[in-house]
Design a protein around this motif. Structure first.
Motif, mmCIF file in Angstrom:
data_model
loop_
_atom_site.group_PDB
_atom_site.id
_atom_site.type_symbol
_atom_site.label_atom_id
_atom_site.label_comp_id
_atom_site.label_asym_id
_atom_site.label_seq_id
_atom_site.Cartn_x
_atom_site.Cartn_y
_atom_site.Cartn_z
ATOM 1 N N PHE A 1 -15.254 23.615 -30.534
ATOM 2 C CA PHE A 1 -15.634 23.388 -28.793
ATOM 3 C C PHE A 1 -15.392 23.828 -28.051
ATOM 4 O O PHE A 1 -14.304 24.480 -27.776
ATOM 5 C CB PHE A 1 -15.303 21.623 -29.256
ATOM 6 N N THR A 2 -16.500 23.771 -26.756
ATOM 7 C CA THR A 2 -15.927 24.882 -26.022
ATOM 8 C C THR A 2 -17.098 23.909 -24.527
ATOM 9 O O THR A 2 -17.495 23.747 -24.907
ATOM 10 C CB THR A 2 -17.427 25.886 -25.378
ATOM 11 N N ILE A 3 -15.034 22.931 -23.419
ATOM 12 C CA ILE A 3 -15.903 22.947 -22.396
ATOM 13 C C ILE A 3 -16.115 24.044 -21.104
ATOM 14 O O ILE A 3 -15.209 24.832 -21.123
ATOM 15 C CB ILE A 3 -14.440 22.194 -22.204
ATOM 16 N N SER A 4 -16.822 24.026 -19.873
ATOM 17 C CA SER A 4 -17.035 24.842 -19.310
ATOM 18 C C SER A 4 -18.042 23.528 -18.080
ATOM 19 O O SER A 4 -17.421 22.733 -18.483
ATOM 20 C CB SER A 4 -18.291 25.233 -19.810
ATOM 21 N N ARG A 5 -17.495 24.382 -16.747
ATOM 22 C CA ARG A 5 -18.022 22.868 -15.271
ATOM 23 C C ARG A 5 -18.829 24.077 -15.292
ATOM 24 O O ARG A 5 -18.807 25.362 -14.976
ATOM 25 C CB ARG A 5 -16.881 22.784 -14.793
ATOM 26 N N ASP A 6 -20.292 23.181 -14.406
ATOM 27 C CA ASP A 6 -21.086 24.038 -12.913
ATOM 28 C C ASP A 6 -20.663 22.955 -12.569
ATOM 29 O O ASP A 6 -21.343 22.183 -11.664
ATOM 30 C CB ASP A 6 -22.100 23.738 -13.810
ATOM 31 N N ASN A 7 -20.351 23.711 -11.130
ATOM 32 C CA ASN A 7 -19.818 23.146 -10.133
ATOM 33 C C ASN A 7 -21.100 22.886 -8.779
ATOM 34 O O ASN A 7 -20.886 21.917 -7.878
ATOM 35 C CB ASN A 7 -18.784 23.777 -8.749
ATOM 36 N N LYS B 1 -23.831 22.143 -9.774
ATOM 37 C CA LYS B 1 -24.819 20.849 -10.355
ATOM 38 C C LYS B 1 -23.764 19.750 -10.732
ATOM 39 O O LYS B 1 -23.949 18.548 -10.581
ATOM 40 C CB LYS B 1 -25.048 21.507 -11.611
ATOM 41 N N ASN B 2 -22.098 19.881 -10.204
ATOM 42 C CA ASN B 2 -21.539 18.506 -10.265
ATOM 43 C C ASN B 2 -22.141 18.576 -11.916
ATOM 44 O O ASN B 2 -21.926 16.957 -12.033
ATOM 45 C CB ASN B 2 -21.825 17.711 -9.753
ATOM 46 N N THR B 3 -21.582 19.618 -12.949
ATOM 47 C CA THR B 3 -21.450 19.140 -14.258
ATOM 48 C C THR B 3 -20.948 19.678 -15.101
ATOM 49 O O THR B 3 -19.931 20.457 -15.182
ATOM 50 C CB THR B 3 -23.148 19.289 -14.767
ATOM 51 N N VAL B 4 -19.771 18.537 -16.378
ATOM 52 C CA VAL B 4 -19.450 19.656 -17.646
ATOM 53 C C VAL B 4 -19.893 19.271 -18.333
ATOM 54 O O VAL B 4 -20.744 18.599 -18.842
ATOM 55 C CB VAL B 4 -18.228 18.795 -16.888
ATOM 56 N N HIS B 5 -19.554 20.460 -19.157
ATOM 57 C CA HIS B 5 -19.942 20.294 -20.368
ATOM 58 C C HIS B 5 -19.573 20.329 -21.880
ATOM 59 O O HIS B 5 -18.144 21.022 -21.862
ATOM 60 C CB HIS B 5 -21.209 21.966 -20.636
ATOM 61 N N LEU B 6 -19.152 19.620 -23.177
ATOM 62 C CA LEU B 6 -18.600 20.362 -24.519
ATOM 63 C C LEU B 6 -20.182 20.368 -24.906
ATOM 64 O O LEU B 6 -20.812 19.826 -25.670
ATOM 65 C CB LEU B 6 -18.250 18.932 -25.010
ATOM 66 N N GLN B 7 -20.149 21.905 -25.476
ATOM 67 C CA GLN B 7 -20.190 22.773 -26.829
ATOM 68 C C GLN B 7 -19.766 22.626 -28.153
ATOM 69 O O GLN B 7 -18.499 22.924 -27.993
ATOM 70 C CB GLN B 7 -20.538 24.431 -26.243
ATOM 71 N N MET B 8 -20.106 21.432 -29.011
ATOM 72 C CA MET B 8 -19.641 21.574 -29.917
ATOM 73 C C MET B 8 -20.174 22.447 -30.837
ATOM 74 O O MET B 8 -21.646 21.874 -31.184
ATOM 75 C CB MET B 8 -19.846 19.710 -30.201
ATOM 76 N N ASP B 9 -20.113 23.247 -31.938
ATOM 77 C CA ASP B 9 -20.152 23.601 -32.807
ATOM 78 C C ASP B 9 -19.513 23.530 -34.195
ATOM 79 O O ASP B 9 -18.404 23.277 -34.549
ATOM 80 C CB ASP B 9 -20.422 25.277 -32.652
#
Length: 126
Positions: free
Chosen positions: A67-73, A75-83
């Motif tokens: 899993f990888t967590i990231s954010r886009d300030n 766009k006010n979003t945070v993502h969780l990429q789950m592989d």
């Protein structure tokens, strides 16, 4: 502050999903962000956290390397990429925001987070 999680679904083991948490009503850049999950019959558990500053992140051992967590300030979003999803990743996933000081030894604690979104369901079939 409102948090809206999305992106869950039903996938087969080995597949990938990307969860998104949209934050509104606050200053997104000031929040440390976290993802938690709760499987049926189990307590909610920590998955990943990302600080307001680049380079600060923490993962549960069970998801490290997948899993990888990231954010886009912008766009006010945070993502969780789950592989490489596994059946044991099946759970309701929640995002949360904390406006305190980043402390890697404490970011797993649910009580640290002031704001929570509703969950998004991830189901992984084996």
């Amino acid at each position: 502050v409102q948090l809206q999680a999305s992106g869950g679904g039903l996938v087969q083991a080995g597949a990938s999903l990307r969860l998104t948490c949209a934050v509104s009503g606050g200053t997104f850049a000031k929040y440390n962000m976290g993802w938690f999950r709760q499987a049926p019959g189990k307590e909610r558990e920590f998955v990943a956290a990302l600080g307001r500053s680049a380079g600060f992140m923490k993962y549960a051992d069970s998801v490290k390397g997948r899993f990888t967590i990231s954010r886009d300030n912008a766009k006010n979003t945070v993502h969780l990429q789950m592989d490489n999803l596994k059946a044991e990743d099946t759970a309701e996933y929640y995002c949360a925001a904390d406006d305190g000081v980043w402390n890697p030894s404490r970011m797993w604690r649910q009580l640290l987070y002031d704001h929570w979104g509703q969950g998004t369901q991830v189901t992984v079939s084996s």
